[in-house]
Each structure stands twice: as structure tokens, then as C-alpha cells.
Design a protein around this motif. Structure first.
Motif, mmCIF file in Angstrom:
data_model
loop_
_atom_site.group_PDB
_atom_site.id
_atom_site.type_symbol
_atom_site.label_atom_id
_atom_site.label_comp_id
_atom_site.label_asym_id
_atom_site.label_seq_id
_atom_site.Cartn_x
_atom_site.Cartn_y
_atom_site.Cartn_z
ATOM 1 N N GLN A 102 0.713 -1.237 -0.100
ATOM 2 C CA GLN A 102 -0.038 -0.097 -0.108
ATOM 3 C C GLN A 102 0.635 1.093 0.046
ATOM 4 O O GLN A 102 0.150 2.285 -0.039
ATOM 5 C CB GLN A 102 -1.034 0.070 1.163
ATOM 6 C CG GLN A 102 -2.023 -1.045 1.180
ATOM 7 C CD GLN A 102 -3.051 -0.425 0.220
ATOM 8 O OE1 GLN A 102 -3.251 0.524 -0.469
ATOM 9 N NE2 GLN A 102 -3.464 -1.536 -0.496
ATOM 10 N N ARG A 135 3.123 4.640 -0.739
ATOM 11 C CA ARG A 135 2.789 5.446 -1.884
ATOM 12 C C ARG A 135 4.471 5.571 -2.304
ATOM 13 O O ARG A 135 4.569 5.917 -3.642
ATOM 14 C CB ARG A 135 2.320 6.643 -1.564
ATOM 15 C CG ARG A 135 0.751 6.521 -1.364
ATOM 16 C CD ARG A 135 0.306 7.865 -1.485
ATOM 17 N NE ARG A 135 0.318 8.549 -2.572
ATOM 18 C CZ ARG A 135 -0.264 8.274 -3.840
ATOM 19 N NH1 ARG A 135 -1.176 7.328 -3.820
ATOM 20 N NH2 ARG A 135 0.074 8.914 -5.031
ATOM 21 N N ARG A 160 -0.824 3.511 -10.735
ATOM 22 C CA ARG A 160 -1.761 4.206 -11.705
ATOM 23 C C ARG A 160 -2.946 3.168 -12.160
ATOM 24 O O ARG A 160 -3.536 3.200 -13.268
ATOM 25 C CB ARG A 160 -0.849 4.374 -13.125
ATOM 26 C CG ARG A 160 -0.074 5.709 -12.859
ATOM 27 C CD ARG A 160 0.752 5.721 -14.103
ATOM 28 N NE ARG A 160 1.159 4.371 -14.738
ATOM 29 C CZ ARG A 160 1.585 4.143 -15.651
ATOM 30 N NH1 ARG A 160 2.167 5.183 -16.557
ATOM 31 N NH2 ARG A 160 1.908 2.943 -16.323
ATOM 32 N N LEU A 161 -3.272 2.317 -11.223
ATOM 33 C CA LEU A 161 -4.375 1.349 -11.571
ATOM 34 C C LEU A 161 -5.615 1.972 -11.390
ATOM 35 O O LEU A 161 -5.704 2.833 -10.524
ATOM 36 C CB LEU A 161 -4.179 0.314 -10.591
ATOM 37 C CG LEU A 161 -3.217 -1.028 -10.796
ATOM 38 C CD1 LEU A 161 -3.545 -2.113 -9.638
ATOM 39 C CD2 LEU A 161 -3.673 -1.468 -11.918
ATOM 40 N N SER A 162 -6.499 1.778 -12.351
ATOM 41 C CA SER A 162 -7.829 2.069 -12.300
ATOM 42 C C SER A 162 -8.607 1.391 -11.141
ATOM 43 O O SER A 162 -7.884 0.379 -10.963
ATOM 44 C CB SER A 162 -8.542 2.131 -13.628
ATOM 45 O OG SER A 162 -8.650 0.704 -13.974
ATOM 46 N N SER A 163 -9.374 2.281 -10.759
ATOM 47 C CA SER A 163 -10.360 1.520 -9.531
ATOM 48 C C SER A 163 -10.930 0.095 -9.944
ATOM 49 O O SER A 163 -10.994 -0.794 -9.164
ATOM 50 C CB SER A 163 -11.348 2.565 -9.108
ATOM 51 O OG SER A 163 -12.104 2.690 -10.031
ATOM 52 N N HIS A 164 -11.444 0.135 -11.163
ATOM 53 C CA HIS A 164 -11.915 -1.105 -11.761
ATOM 54 C C HIS A 164 -10.970 -2.485 -11.730
ATOM 55 O O HIS A 164 -11.270 -3.418 -11.094
ATOM 56 C CB HIS A 164 -12.303 -0.836 -13.200
ATOM 57 C CG HIS A 164 -12.839 -1.895 -14.027
ATOM 58 N ND1 HIS A 164 -14.197 -2.663 -13.407
ATOM 59 C CD2 HIS A 164 -12.577 -2.705 -15.036
ATOM 60 C CE1 HIS A 164 -14.174 -3.764 -14.262
ATOM 61 N NE2 HIS A 164 -13.310 -3.736 -15.130
ATOM 62 N N ASN A 165 -9.571 -1.976 -12.231
ATOM 63 C CA ASN A 165 -8.616 -3.221 -12.151
ATOM 64 C C ASN A 165 -8.270 -3.369 -10.608
ATOM 65 O O ASN A 165 -7.981 -4.673 -10.399
ATOM 66 C CB ASN A 165 -7.345 -2.640 -12.846
ATOM 67 C CG ASN A 165 -7.642 -2.671 -14.444
ATOM 68 O OD1 ASN A 165 -8.734 -3.209 -15.069
ATOM 69 N ND2 ASN A 165 -6.847 -2.191 -15.135
ATOM 70 N N LEU A 166 -8.200 -2.390 -9.911
ATOM 71 C CA LEU A 166 -7.780 -2.562 -8.584
ATOM 72 C C LEU A 166 -8.808 -3.568 -7.897
ATOM 73 O O LEU A 166 -8.294 -4.489 -7.160
ATOM 74 C CB LEU A 166 -7.764 -1.372 -7.729
ATOM 75 C CG LEU A 166 -7.072 -1.272 -6.327
ATOM 76 C CD1 LEU A 166 -5.937 -1.809 -6.369
ATOM 77 C CD2 LEU A 166 -7.390 0.078 -5.693
ATOM 78 N N ALA A 167 -10.321 -3.126 -7.983
ATOM 79 C CA ALA A 167 -11.117 -4.224 -7.441
ATOM 80 C C ALA A 167 -11.065 -5.805 -7.849
ATOM 81 O O ALA A 167 -10.798 -6.715 -7.229
ATOM 82 C CB ALA A 167 -12.484 -3.649 -7.849
ATOM 83 N N ARG A 222 -0.218 -4.178 -8.189
ATOM 84 C CA ARG A 222 -0.351 -3.041 -7.581
ATOM 85 C C ARG A 222 0.773 -1.776 -8.152
ATOM 86 O O ARG A 222 0.707 -0.851 -8.419
ATOM 87 C CB ARG A 222 -0.702 -2.852 -6.223
ATOM 88 C CG ARG A 222 -1.063 -1.548 -5.701
ATOM 89 C CD ARG A 222 -2.305 -1.927 -4.629
ATOM 90 N NE ARG A 222 -2.200 -0.478 -3.836
ATOM 91 C CZ ARG A 222 -3.245 0.439 -4.404
ATOM 92 N NH1 ARG A 222 -3.496 0.337 -5.490
ATOM 93 N NH2 ARG A 222 -3.361 1.660 -3.617
#
Lengths: 174, 105
Positions: free
Chosen positions: A28, A30, A91-98, B27
Motif C-alpha cells: 500500500q 505510496r 496508476r491502476l484504475s479502480s476497476h482493475n484494482l477491485a 499494484r
């Protein structure tokens, strides 16, 4: 006596908390430097587990090799590769992250269900013990070839790393 | 039975390290971030070997020797990847894996 047993159990749970906290910080963070710090914390927790599994030698080797050598090398790579306070480029979109979270969560649930439902059978009889002497004798007699091969692999990796990382001008001169 | 005397506890921790490493590889979008996640996966493999070594193996030296070999492989792999990162950095001036795509046609 029972007090010591509960104390050891509390230390064991502390190591598990270290692993959870460190690995979550690793994925997680940054900043890449924080990710390496999380990795070091998680690996110290793993070394504590090795201690509880009856092998202080492996715990010390874990701290020596992973926390001592690999993490320092990673810090070196980060400092060479970019400025230390640069973000880890999430830079992952929230869709791919989910999707990633669901996949990894499903994998964890499946693995855990398999582990819990399997009946593990211990070996009928044990030879040797957990002592460092027995481990050293195994290295010299039984696993001699593997032990020598791993040293050759390490040597080759280090020489290869030097050759790959050389600058092109030096390569042309030689 | 205490949790530290139970094989299942260690195996679940190993599974957790495996999936969290996989998630980290998804990630992190830099080569070094992915290398850090691979180290987590290798640590999970080591935990599994040591747990089976403690609870089921006939000879306790086997698992310890194998875990030591995993550590050696991890150190060699980290050295190679760091040198590759330096080479990529020199050629492309970035360590973003998306930018290193000359061969995709």
C-alpha cells in the motif's frame, strides 16, 4: 512454567502482527522507500516464525540475508533508479484494482480452505534433530552437490550483474 | 492447542504472504516495486518449507537446507534484477515497465 508458555504465545502473535503490518505496508505504500521498510518489517516477522519453528539458525540467516543484504540492495536500486521521495507510480484504475483484490482474496480463501480441510500426517519416525550440527553435517555429506551448486549460482549471478550493469563505453573498451 | 504448535497457522501465513505478494505485483507499477513483491512470495515459500519441516518431515535438516537455498536464489535474483534495472534506466531513462516495450511491434 505455564506463564512462559503464554508469553511465548504472545510473542508469536506479535510476530504475526509484524508480518501482516509489514506486508500491507509493502503493497500500500505510496513511496518505494516505505515499501522496502515494510518488506524489512515483514521479513523480521518471518524470522520470528522460524525461531518458533525450532530453528534459531534459520532465523538469524533470514535476518542476515534478507533484512541485511537484499533490503540494502533494494534501497540502493531505488536510490539509483529514482529520487527516494518519488511515488511508486500507482496508476491502476479502480476497476482493475477491485479485480485484483477479488482475485487475490479468492486465491487466499481457496488456499486457506484447502489447508484447513486437509489432514496432515506426520512422518512415522524422525531421524536427526533440529540442531545446527545435524544441519551442517547434512550440508557436507548428503546435500554436498546442491550446496556447491548454489554457491556457483550466486557467483554467476554476481558476475552477470556486474557485466549487465556496466556502462556501454566500458564494454566497448574491453 | 496453542496456535504456534499448529501446522495450519503457519500454512495460512504462507498463503497470505503468497497472495499479498501477487497483489503487490499487480499494484506496483515499477520494476523495483515488483521485485519487492517477489521477495514477499519467496518468504511465503520459505515459511511453508519450514512449517512442513517442523511438523511432518522425517529429517528436520531437509526443510532448513531447502529454505537456505531459497534465500540464496532470492539474493542472486535480487542482484540480477537490480543490475537489469540499472541497464534499463541507462537505455530508457525510466524504470516504468510500460515504457520498456520496444518489442511489442
Amino acid at each position: 512454567m505455564i506463564l512462559y508458555r503464554y508469553l511465548a504465545e504472545a510473542i508469536f502473535l506479535g510476530f504475526i502482527v509484524l508480518i501482516l503490518f509489514g506486508s500491507l505496508l509493502t503493497v500500500q505504500a505510496r513511496l518505494l522507500m516505505h515499501a522496502v521498510l515494510g518488506l524489512a518489517v515483514a521479513l523480521v516477522g518471518v524470522a520470528g516464525l522460524y525461531f518458533h519453528l525450532g530453528s534459531p539458525f534459520m532465523a538469524l540467516m533470514q535476518i542476515l540475508i534478507y533484512v541485511g543484504a537484499v533490503c540494502v540492495m533494494l534501497v540502493f536500486g531505488i536510490m539509483v533508479g529514482q529520487t527516494p521521495n518519488q511515488a511508486a507510480q500507482l496508476r491502476l484504475s479502480s476497476h482493475n484494482l477491485a479485480l485484483g483484490i477479488v482475485t487475490c482474496g479468492a486465491g487466499f480463501v481457496l488456499l486457506t480452505a484447502t489447508v484447513v480441510r486437509t489432514q496432515w500426517v506426520a512422518a512415522a519416525q524422525r531421524v536427526g534433530d533440529f540442531s545446527m550440527q545435524h544441519l551442517g553435517e547434512s550440508f557436507i555429506y548428503r546435500y554436498c552437490l546442491a550446496f556447491e551448486l548454489i554457491s556457483v549460482v550466486l557467483l554467476t549471478a554476481i558476475i552477470g550483474a556486474i557485466i549487465i550493469a556496466r556502462s556501454p563505453q566500458e564494454r566497448n573498451q574491453s | 492447542m496453542m496456535p504456534s504448535d499448529n501446522l495450519t497457522t503457519y500454512l495460512i501465513i504462507g498463503a497470505f504472504l503468497l497472495v499479498i505478494g501477487l497483489f503487490g505485483m499487480i499494484r506496483h507499477r515499477s520494476l523495483i516495486g515488483m521485485l519487492i513483491s517477489v521477495e514477499l512470495i519467496l518468504a511465503g515459500a520459505g515459511v511453508n518449507f519450514m512449517a512442513f519441516n517442523r511438523f511432518t518431515a522425517p529429517d528436520p535438516a531437509i526443510g532448513q537446507a531447502f529454505t537456505l537455498f531459497i534465500m540464496g536464489i532470492a539474493a542472486a535474483e535480487a542482484a540480477i534484477v537490480i543490475s537489469l534495472v540499472i541497464a534499463v534506466l541507462r537505455r530508457y531513462s525510466t524504470i516504468d515497465p510500460e515504457a520498456v516495450s520496444d518489442m511489442q511491434g
